[in-house]
Design a protein around this motif. Structure first.
Motif, PDB file in Angstrom:
ATOM      1  N   PRO A  66       0.816  -1.221   0.000  1.00  0.00           N
ATOM      2  CA  PRO A  66       0.000   0.000   0.000  1.00  0.00           C
ATOM      3  C   PRO A  66       0.847   1.266   0.000  1.00  0.00           C
ATOM      4  CG  PRO A  66      -0.944  -1.619   1.475  1.00  0.00           C
ATOM      5  CD  PRO A  66       0.365  -2.196   1.009  1.00  0.00           C
ATOM      6  N   ILE A  67       0.412   2.209  -0.831  1.00  0.00           N
ATOM      7  CA  ILE A  67       1.128   3.479  -0.995  1.00  0.00           C
ATOM      8  C   ILE A  67       0.311   4.577  -0.341  1.00  0.00           C
ATOM      9  CG2 ILE A  67       2.134   5.078  -2.668  1.00  0.00           C
ATOM     10  CD1 ILE A  67       1.970   2.718  -4.719  1.00  0.00           C
TER      11      ILE A  67
ATOM     12  N   LEU B 257      -7.931  13.750  -5.908  1.00  0.00           N
ATOM     13  CA  LEU B 257      -6.791  12.840  -5.809  1.00  0.00           C
ATOM     14  C   LEU B 257      -7.198  11.607  -4.999  1.00  0.00           C
ATOM     15  CD1 LEU B 257      -3.981  15.431  -4.994  1.00  0.00           C
ATOM     16  CD2 LEU B 257      -4.352  14.260  -7.169  1.00  0.00           C
ATOM     17  N   PRO B 258      -6.444  10.514  -5.127  1.00  0.00           N
ATOM     18  CA  PRO B 258      -6.789   9.318  -4.351  1.00  0.00           C
ATOM     19  C   PRO B 258      -6.579   9.541  -2.858  1.00  0.00           C
ATOM     20  CG  PRO B 258      -4.695   9.015  -5.483  1.00  0.00           C
ATOM     21  CD  PRO B 258      -5.275  10.287  -6.011  1.00  0.00           C
ATOM     22  N   ALA B 259      -7.469   8.963  -2.052  1.00  0.00           N
ATOM     23  CA  ALA B 259      -7.293   9.009  -0.600  1.00  0.00           C
ATOM     24  C   ALA B 259      -6.227   8.016  -0.156  1.00  0.00           C
ATOM     25  CB  ALA B 259      -8.613   8.711   0.103  1.00  0.00           C
ATOM     26  N   GLU B 260      -6.129   6.917  -0.890  1.00  0.00           N
ATOM     27  CA  GLU B 260      -5.089   5.930  -0.638  1.00  0.00           C
ATOM     28  C   GLU B 260      -4.951   5.085  -1.889  1.00  0.00           C
ATOM     29  OE1 GLU B 260      -8.326   4.984   1.046  1.00  0.00           O
ATOM     30  OE2 GLU B 260      -8.440   4.086  -0.941  1.00  0.00           O
ATOM     31  N   VAL B 261      -3.799   4.449  -2.032  1.00  0.00           N
ATOM     32  CA  VAL B 261      -3.601   3.463  -3.085  1.00  0.00           C
ATOM     33  C   VAL B 261      -3.147   2.197  -2.372  1.00  0.00           C
ATOM     34  CG1 VAL B 261      -2.356   2.845  -5.188  1.00  0.00           C
ATOM     35  CG2 VAL B 261      -3.054   5.214  -4.813  1.00  0.00           C
ATOM     36  N   ALA B 262      -4.133   1.405  -1.962  1.00  0.00           N
ATOM     37  CA  ALA B 262      -3.873   0.219  -1.142  1.00  0.00           C
ATOM     38  C   ALA B 262      -3.981  -1.071  -1.930  1.00  0.00           C
ATOM     39  CB  ALA B 262      -4.830   0.182   0.050  1.00  0.00           C
ATOM     40  N   THR B 263      -4.544  -1.002  -3.138  1.00  0.00           N
ATOM     41  CA  THR B 263      -4.711  -2.205  -3.956  1.00  0.00           C
ATOM     42  C   THR B 263      -4.270  -1.929  -5.388  1.00  0.00           C
ATOM     43  OG1 THR B 263      -6.958  -1.719  -4.738  1.00  0.00           O
ATOM     44  CG2 THR B 263      -6.759  -2.797  -2.579  1.00  0.00           C
TER      45      THR B 263
ATOM     46  N   LEU C  13      -4.498   1.556  -8.040  1.00  0.00           N
ATOM     47  CA  LEU C  13      -3.391   2.088  -8.835  1.00  0.00           C
ATOM     48  C   LEU C  13      -3.738   2.079 -10.318  1.00  0.00           C
ATOM     49  CD1 LEU C  13      -0.603   3.272  -8.785  1.00  0.00           C
ATOM     50  CD2 LEU C  13       0.357   0.968  -8.812  1.00  0.00           C
ATOM     51  N   PHE C  14      -4.415   1.033 -10.767  1.00  0.00           N
ATOM     52  CA  PHE C  14      -4.834   0.977 -12.168  1.00  0.00           C
ATOM     53  C   PHE C  14      -5.775   2.138 -12.507  1.00  0.00           C
ATOM     54  CE2 PHE C  14      -4.195  -3.897 -12.306  1.00  0.00           C
ATOM     55  CZ  PHE C  14      -2.892  -3.740 -12.749  1.00  0.00           C
ATOM     56  N   PHE C  15      -6.659   2.490 -11.563  1.00  0.00           N
ATOM     57  CA  PHE C  15      -7.568   3.603 -11.831  1.00  0.00           C
ATOM     58  C   PHE C  15      -6.786   4.887 -12.056  1.00  0.00           C
ATOM     59  CE2 PHE C  15     -10.436   7.074 -10.534  1.00  0.00           C
ATOM     60  CZ  PHE C  15     -11.474   6.835 -11.422  1.00  0.00           C
ATOM     61  N   GLU C  16      -5.733   5.100 -11.268  1.00  0.00           N
ATOM     62  CA  GLU C  16      -4.893   6.281 -11.480  1.00  0.00           C
ATOM     63  C   GLU C  16      -4.173   6.203 -12.825  1.00  0.00           C
ATOM     64  OE1 GLU C  16      -4.484   9.212  -9.592  1.00  0.00           O
ATOM     65  OE2 GLU C  16      -6.385   8.361  -8.913  1.00  0.00           O
ATOM     66  N   GLU C  17      -3.711   5.013 -13.192  1.00  0.00           N
ATOM     67  CA  GLU C  17      -3.051   4.864 -14.494  1.00  0.00           C
ATOM     68  C   GLU C  17      -4.002   5.202 -15.644  1.00  0.00           C
ATOM     69  OE1 GLU C  17      -1.376   1.006 -14.988  1.00  0.00           O
ATOM     70  OE2 GLU C  17       0.124   1.272 -13.425  1.00  0.00           O
ATOM     71  N   ALA C  18      -5.283   4.907 -15.442  1.00  0.00           N
ATOM     72  CA  ALA C  18      -6.284   5.186 -16.478  1.00  0.00           C
ATOM     73  C   ALA C  18      -6.680   6.656 -16.514  1.00  0.00           C
ATOM     74  CB  ALA C  18      -7.518   4.318 -16.254  1.00  0.00           C
ATOM     75  N   GLY C  19      -6.065   7.476 -15.678  1.00  0.00           N
ATOM     76  CA  GLY C  19      -6.332   8.911 -15.680  1.00  0.00           C
ATOM     77  C   GLY C  19      -6.901   9.425 -14.385  1.00  0.00           C
ATOM     78  N   GLY C  20      -7.520   8.530 -13.595  1.00  0.00           N
ATOM     79  CA  GLY C  20      -8.096   8.966 -12.331  1.00  0.00           C
ATOM     80  C   GLY C  20      -9.101  10.080 -12.529  1.00  0.00           C
ATOM     81  N   PHE C  21      -9.267  10.867 -11.475  1.00  0.00           N
ATOM     82  CA  PHE C  21     -10.161  12.020 -11.548  1.00  0.00           C
ATOM     83  C   PHE C  21      -9.391  13.334 -11.714  1.00  0.00           C
ATOM     84  CE2 PHE C  21     -12.916   9.169  -8.865  1.00  0.00           C
ATOM     85  CZ  PHE C  21     -13.939   9.036  -9.783  1.00  0.00           C
TER      86      PHE C  21
ATOM     87  N   ARG D  71     -12.388   2.374  -6.137  1.00  0.00           N
ATOM     88  CA  ARG D  71     -12.790   0.976  -6.033  1.00  0.00           C
ATOM     89  C   ARG D  71     -11.575   0.124  -5.695  1.00  0.00           C
ATOM     90  NH1 ARG D  71     -16.507   3.981  -7.686  1.00  0.00           N
ATOM     91  NH2 ARG D  71     -18.395   3.248  -8.758  1.00  0.00           N
ATOM     92  N   ALA D  72     -11.759  -0.830  -4.772  1.00  0.00           N
ATOM     93  CA  ALA D  72     -10.614  -1.563  -4.240  1.00  0.00           C
ATOM     94  C   ALA D  72     -10.284  -2.840  -4.998  1.00  0.00           C
ATOM     95  CB  ALA D  72     -10.839  -1.897  -2.761  1.00  0.00           C
ATOM     96  N   ASP D  73     -11.234  -3.401  -5.772  1.00  0.00           N
ATOM     97  CA  ASP D  73     -10.944  -4.670  -6.453  1.00  0.00           C
ATOM     98  C   ASP D  73     -11.119  -4.515  -7.954  1.00  0.00           C
ATOM     99  OD1 ASP D  73     -13.736  -5.991  -7.316  1.00  0.00           O
ATOM    100  OD2 ASP D  73     -13.997  -4.982  -5.392  1.00  0.00           O
ATOM    101  N   GLN D  74     -10.493  -5.425  -8.680  1.00  0.00           N
ATOM    102  CA  GLN D  74     -10.433  -5.283 -10.133  1.00  0.00           C
ATOM    103  C   GLN D  74     -11.793  -5.438 -10.795  1.00  0.00           C
ATOM    104  OE1 GLN D  74      -6.863  -6.534 -12.103  1.00  0.00           O
ATOM    105  NE2 GLN D  74      -8.023  -7.549 -13.731  1.00  0.00           N
ATOM    106  N   ALA D  75     -12.646  -6.327 -10.288  1.00  0.00           N
ATOM    107  CA  ALA D  75     -13.965  -6.497 -10.888  1.00  0.00           C
ATOM    108  C   ALA D  75     -14.757  -5.197 -10.802  1.00  0.00           C
ATOM    109  CB  ALA D  75     -14.718  -7.623 -10.188  1.00  0.00           C
ATOM    110  N   ALA D  76     -14.657  -4.514  -9.661  1.00  0.00           N
ATOM    111  CA  ALA D  76     -15.357  -3.237  -9.500  1.00  0.00           C
ATOM    112  C   ALA D  76     -14.773  -2.179 -10.421  1.00  0.00           C
ATOM    113  CB  ALA D  76     -15.284  -2.780  -8.050  1.00  0.00           C
ATOM    114  N   LEU D  77     -13.455  -2.202 -10.613  1.00  0.00           N
ATOM    115  CA  LEU D  77     -12.813  -1.250 -11.525  1.00  0.00           C
ATOM    116  C   LEU D  77     -13.300  -1.462 -12.955  1.00  0.00           C
ATOM    117  CD1 LEU D  77     -10.597   0.860 -12.288  1.00  0.00           C
ATOM    118  CD2 LEU D  77      -9.035  -1.098 -12.534  1.00  0.00           C
ATOM    119  N   VAL D  78     -13.350  -2.711 -13.394  1.00  0.00           N
ATOM    120  CA  VAL D  78     -13.812  -3.017 -14.748  1.00  0.00           C
ATOM    121  C   VAL D  78     -15.240  -2.523 -14.936  1.00  0.00           C
ATOM    122  CG1 VAL D  78     -14.402  -4.888 -16.343  1.00  0.00           C
ATOM    123  CG2 VAL D  78     -12.246  -4.968 -15.064  1.00  0.00           C
ATOM    124  N   GLU D  79     -16.091  -2.783 -13.954  1.00  0.00           N
ATOM    125  CA  GLU D  79     -17.475  -2.341 -14.029  1.00  0.00           C
ATOM    126  C   GLU D  79     -17.566  -0.819 -14.050  1.00  0.00           C
ATOM    127  OE1 GLU D  79     -21.574  -3.356 -14.291  1.00  0.00           O
ATOM    128  OE2 GLU D  79     -19.715  -4.509 -14.508  1.00  0.00           O
TER     129      GLU D  79
END
Length: 420
Positions: free
Chosen positions: A13-14, A210-216, A220-228, A324-332
């Motif tokens: 976790p970062i 900005l992200p509150a945390e990058v724990a999963t 991190l992938f969401f930030e790579e995709a541009g985040g907010f 979102r903390a898990d990949q399935a939620a990120l994809v959705e």
């Protein structure tokens, strides 16, 4: 932010921290705020004189080394505030903050606490319960006793319906919106209010998310995709080419402007209530909780701009968001963003022949932005970014127009029945 390691299964976790450069120990002592994780990594938002000046993906073996890296980055490439920025400045304009929720997010309690702790005095909090039959929202907020907080019921499901109820109930001339999984900075409302106070022509203000945390890995992938995040440079958009009393520069106009998401994000936005009401509020054929799944915020920003209003991006108004903390939620989530964005573009295309022609002119640029691996949208993705997430978002763009047309018909039928 920078790319990830080659092992897609491992992430230490970062922490994501704010650090005022002027608070640094002049003797170079270690600041525990800047202690990196076990991999030597830390995400830092560095402020200078109250303005967010640099976002630094730190790689260091100690807090002292991290401080040196951040100071060097600030000295080399700090973003300067516009001339109208006053650190700690106060505004007189009163603000209503609307938070819409189903009561499923326990962080709602933290969000409300952060809002009640704002430095801006002229403030009310309107929590819209979008599932009042469950009783969850009132249970979560049962211990909060503050006259500035109101809980309003809106049983019609959908974020746009809930936001419209909040807008209708807002008592103050400025209405701000954030989410129940967001953490506004203590001066968030004050920063938004200062923009409206300084320039009466401003109708909409968005801020830095900005992200509150990058724990999963998914976060991190969401930030790579541009985040907010939309960067640290303040900017404005006006169709007449004019400026603002704040000394902001014209905002960026991307390949698909103004039919893109460049204005800001719905978890950190504010409007003059009268201007938003005059535009009809949020389109209930768009938004989370509807088949289109998103886009109501982008639609509102575009509506302000296209109507001749002024939109300002003001990164001194800071919100931290729990991704979102898990990949399935990120994809959705990314699929929903694709549906919502395509729905908004479809709405614009259908609005008038002139706008339709404008949409068609920008379509090739929009496709390059979406499909080109080197585009601003895609170049931040690492080699291990999940291809299924990219595919899901693109599928959303394909189905979005049809989903919007169906949803618009349903909403119009429901409105016609309600009027009878």
């Amino acid at each position: 932010m920078a790319s990830v390691t080659s092992d897609p299964g491992a992430l230490v976790p970062i922490r994501c921290v704010d650090w005022a450069v002027e608070s640094a120990d002049p003797q170079g002592g270690a600041d525990p705020t800047l202690e990196p994780n076990a991999d030597g990594r830390l995400f830092v938002l560095a402020t200078a004189g109250g303005w967010p000046s640099a976002i630094v993906d730190v790689r260091a073996d100690s807090a002292q080394a991290a401080a040196e890296i951040v100071r060097r980055r600030v000295s080399e490439e700090a973003v300067r505030p516009p001339s109208g920025f006053v650190a700690g400045g106060r505004a007189d304009i009163a603000v209503s903050v609307v938070v819409c929720t189903l009561g499923l997010e326990p962080r709602l309690v933290e969000t409300v606490a952060a809002l009640l702790a704002q430095t801006h005095a002229a403030l009310e909090i309107v929590v819209v319960d979008n599932d009042p039959a469950s009783g969850r929202v009132r249970t979560l907020l049962a211990e909060v006793a503050d006259p500035r907080l109101r809980v309003i019921d809106e049983p019609r499901r959908g974020l746009s319906a809930a936001r419209n109820t909040g807008l209708a109930q807002a008592a103050h001339p400025v209405v701000a919106f954030t989410d129940d999984d967001a953490m506004p900075a203590a001066d968030w409302v004050a920063a938004l209010a200062a923009v409206f106070d300084a320039d009466p022509q401003v109708d909409c203000v968005t801020g830095l998310v900005l992200p509150a945390e990058v724990a999963t890995r998914a976060q991190l992938f969401f930030e790579e995709a541009g985040g907010f995040g939309k960067g640290l440079g303040a900017g404005h958009w006006r169709r007449d080419g004019g400026g603002t009393a704040l000394g902001t520069e014209p905002g960026p106009r991307g390949l698909a402007f103004p039919f893109d998401g460049g204005f800001g994000s719905g978890n950190n936005m504010a409007f003059r209530a009268a201007a938003l009401r005059a535009l009809g509020g949020f389109d209930e054929a768009l938004g989370a909780g509807s088949p289109t799944r998103g886009g109501e915020d982008l639609d509102a920003f575009q509506a302000v701009y296209l109507a001749g209003g002024t939109v300002v991006y003001w990164p001194a108004a800071i919100v931290r968001h729990h991704h979102r903390a898990d990949q399935a939620a990120l994809v959705e989530q990314l699929h929903g963003y694709g549906v919502g964005m395509a729905a908004v573009v479809t709405k614009r295309f259908l609005s008038s022949p002139a706008v339709a022609a404008d949409v068609l002119r920008r379509l090739p640029g929009g496709l390059r932005l979406l499909l080109d691996a080197r585009s601003a949208k895609n170049r931040g993705k690492s080699a291990v970014f999940p291809a299924e997430a990219t595919r899901a978002e693109r599928r959303g763009y394909l189905v979005g127009p049809v989903v919007y047309l169906r949803t618009r018909r349903r909403v119009r039928r429901a409105s016609a029945v309600a009027v009878r």
